[in-house]
Design an enzyme around this catalytic site. Structure first.
Site, PDB file in Angstrom:
ATOM      1  N   TRP A 123       0.826  -1.218   0.000  1.00 20.10           N
ATOM      2  CA  TRP A 123       0.000   0.000   0.000  1.00 20.10           C
ATOM      3  C   TRP A 123       0.850   1.253   0.000  1.00 20.10           C
ATOM      4  CZ3 TRP A 123      -4.211  -0.031  -2.315  1.00 20.10           C
ATOM      5  CH2 TRP A 123      -5.017  -1.177  -2.305  1.00 20.10           C
ATOM      6  N   ASP A 165      -2.066   6.666   6.695  1.00 15.18           N
ATOM      7  CA  ASP A 165      -3.112   5.802   6.150  1.00 15.18           C
ATOM      8  C   ASP A 165      -3.344   4.680   7.163  1.00 15.18           C
ATOM      9  OD1 ASP A 165      -4.698   3.956   4.858  1.00 15.18           O
ATOM     10  OD2 ASP A 165      -3.409   3.738   3.078  1.00 15.18           O
ATOM     11  N   LYS A 171     -12.345  -2.247   5.853  1.00 18.96           N
ATOM     12  CA  LYS A 171     -11.547  -3.267   6.542  1.00 18.96           C
ATOM     13  C   LYS A 171     -12.115  -3.489   7.946  1.00 18.96           C
ATOM     14  CE  LYS A 171      -8.670  -3.429   3.044  1.00 18.96           C
ATOM     15  NZ  LYS A 171      -7.669  -2.417   2.708  1.00 18.96           N
TER      16      LYS A 171
HETATM   17  C1  PLP Z   1      -7.109  -1.780   1.305  1.00 15.46           C
HETATM   18  C2  PLP Z   1      -6.196  -0.613   1.518  1.00 15.46           C
HETATM   19  C3  PLP Z   1      -6.227   0.538   0.684  1.00 15.46           C
HETATM   20  C4  PLP Z   1      -7.135   0.619  -0.551  1.00 15.46           C
HETATM   21  O1  PLP Z   1      -8.133   1.502  -0.351  1.00 15.46           O
HETATM   22  P1  PLP Z   1      -9.311   1.802  -1.406  1.00 15.46           P
HETATM   23  O2  PLP Z   1     -10.419   2.240  -0.529  1.00 15.46           O
HETATM   24  O3  PLP Z   1      -9.594   0.530  -2.146  1.00 15.46           O
HETATM   25  O4  PLP Z   1      -8.825   2.872  -2.281  1.00 15.46           O
HETATM   26  C5  PLP Z   1      -5.397   1.588   1.011  1.00 15.46           C
HETATM   27  N1  PLP Z   1      -4.581   1.551   2.063  1.00 15.46           N
HETATM   28  C6  PLP Z   1      -4.517   0.472   2.879  1.00 15.46           C
HETATM   29  C7  PLP Z   1      -3.582   0.460   4.040  1.00 15.46           C
HETATM   30  C8  PLP Z   1      -5.325  -0.636   2.623  1.00 15.46           C
HETATM   31  O5  PLP Z   1      -5.274  -1.721   3.425  1.00 15.46           O
END
Ligand code: PLP
Length: 370
Positions: free
Chosen positions: A109, A179, A203
């Site tokens: 990511w 993030d 998630k």
């Molecule tokens: C799954 C994930 C993403 C992807 O996010 P989207 O909502 O599909 O754009 C981004 N960052 C992390 C850490 C993730 O686990």
């Protein structure tokens, strides 16, 4: 079929969208037909109704309460996923800056983050785990942060590799941007030490379609005047209380139910963390105590409590293992397509009995294979 009569959801180890608590699913099932306060289907309630304004307000209140933050942070509910934030952040906060922002590259990511940010900005990569195939996170002595960077960006939990920061990093004078898509609201954090936190819902918090963005008020002054599309200007979203255009009403409603569950059923983030630790310890202990039939992928010190990645000593068995797991009722154990192997995601909604059941299954599989 009712939620209660479907046992599969309880053993869903999917990396994302992830499992949600059973009691939340039951309320959602009800609300699709008749949301109790309004008497209407949740899929047909106006985003301009008083009821929805109250939903937006309560989600904000609940998240502030869970994280212990006040009015110095705005809590936004946006669309475009975490991916949109990868580009919206550099577009918003680098105007007129002479120094590049610091970024960490700790896994799949992070690479996606960098790929987007590089399109609009010059950056400095402080550390990259690429040469070691992202099996560990950096140690403090490997991190030489700039004191002049406009911000530091990193990913708190690398969902694909199963790596999670268990400490605060960064330069004290530099705003931290993080993030937190795959571990937001899974444990207490020192929220006030971040300037900008974001996490999509799918998630740990709800269905896909909404992304939570928490940013300190003073950041709004750094956004360039009138160059961004209105929808991408955080100031507009702040002024409109995340209701600038039609927001994902349903997804936000489910996030509300999850925050109520965290507060009222679980009892807050410290209690959630204690449960999540027991789940992860149960599985890691089993991996470590074996004879190497199963092998954890991530460095022990950096192991994620959310995503447990492992391989088989004999990788040729991987497909057989996954098929046997599915026959036994355990879903979503395949590793991310980028790295293969196995991944058991233990998000908030997944229970300790589900992990214990998985360990029993893995024990039995090894016995039969041995
Ligand atoms: C799954 C994930 C993403 C992807 O996010 P989207 O909502 O599909 O754009 C981004 N960052 C992390 C850490 C993730 O686990």
């Amino acid at each position: 079929m009712t939620v209660q009569s479907n046992p599969n959801n309880a053993r869903n180890f999917s990396g994302g969208p992830g499992a949600l608590p059973q009691t939340v699913l039951e309320q959602v099932q009800q609300a699709i037909v008749c949301e109790p306060d309004t008497g209407l289907s949740i899929l047909g309630i106006s985003h301009r109704s008083d009821w929805f304004a109250a939903v937006l307000a309560e989600v904000q209140t609940n998240i502030r309460q869970l994280l212990g933050i006040g009015a110095e942070y705005h809590v936004l509910m946006l669309q475009g996923g975490a991916t949109q934030q990868f580009s919206q952040i550099p577009m918003s906060f680098l105007a007129g800056q002479r120094q590049p922002p610091d970024y960490l590259c700790t896994g799949y990511w992070s690479r996606k983050v960098l790929g987007e940010a590089e399109r609009s900005a010059r950056l400095r990569v402080v550390w990259s785990g690429a040469a070691e195939n992202y099996r560990r996170l950096p140690r403090d002595e490997e991190l030489d942060f700039s004191a002049e960077a406009p911000y530091l960006h990193y990913v708190s939990n690398e969902t694909v590799e199963g790596l999670q920061f268990h400490r605060m990093i960064g330069h004290p004078a530099v705003p931290r941007f993080c993030d937190m898509s795959s571990d937001f609201l899974s444990r207490p954090i020192e929220a006030e030490r971040y300037a900008f936190m974001y996490a999509h819902a799918q998630k740990n918090l709800g269905p896909a379609g909404v992304t939570l963005v928490l940013l300190r008020d003073e950041l709004l002054q750094k956004i360039p005047e009138d160059t961004l599309p209105g929808w991408l200007d955080y100031r507009n979203q702040v002024h409109a209380h995340s209701n600038y255009n039609t927001p994902p009403v349903f997804a936000i409603y489910v996030v509300l139910l999850v925050t109520r569950w965290l507060l009222n059923d679980i009892g807050g983030l410290a209690a959630m963390d204690a449960i999540n630790r027991r789940k992860a310890e149960t599985l890691y202990r089993f991996l470590d105590e074996g004879d190497g039939f199963y092998q954890g992928r991530a460095a022990v010190a950096d192991r994620s409590l959310m995503n447990v990645t492992f391989t088989l000593r004999d990788p040729n068995r991987t497909a057989d293992f996954l098929a046997a797991a599915q026959r036994a009722g355990f879903y979503g154990l395949n590793g991310h397509r980028a790295i293969g192997g196995m991944r058991a995601s233990l998000y908030n909604g997944l229970t300790l009995p589900a992990v214990e059941g998985l360990v029993d299954f893995m024990h039995e599989y090894r016995r039969q294979a041995g």
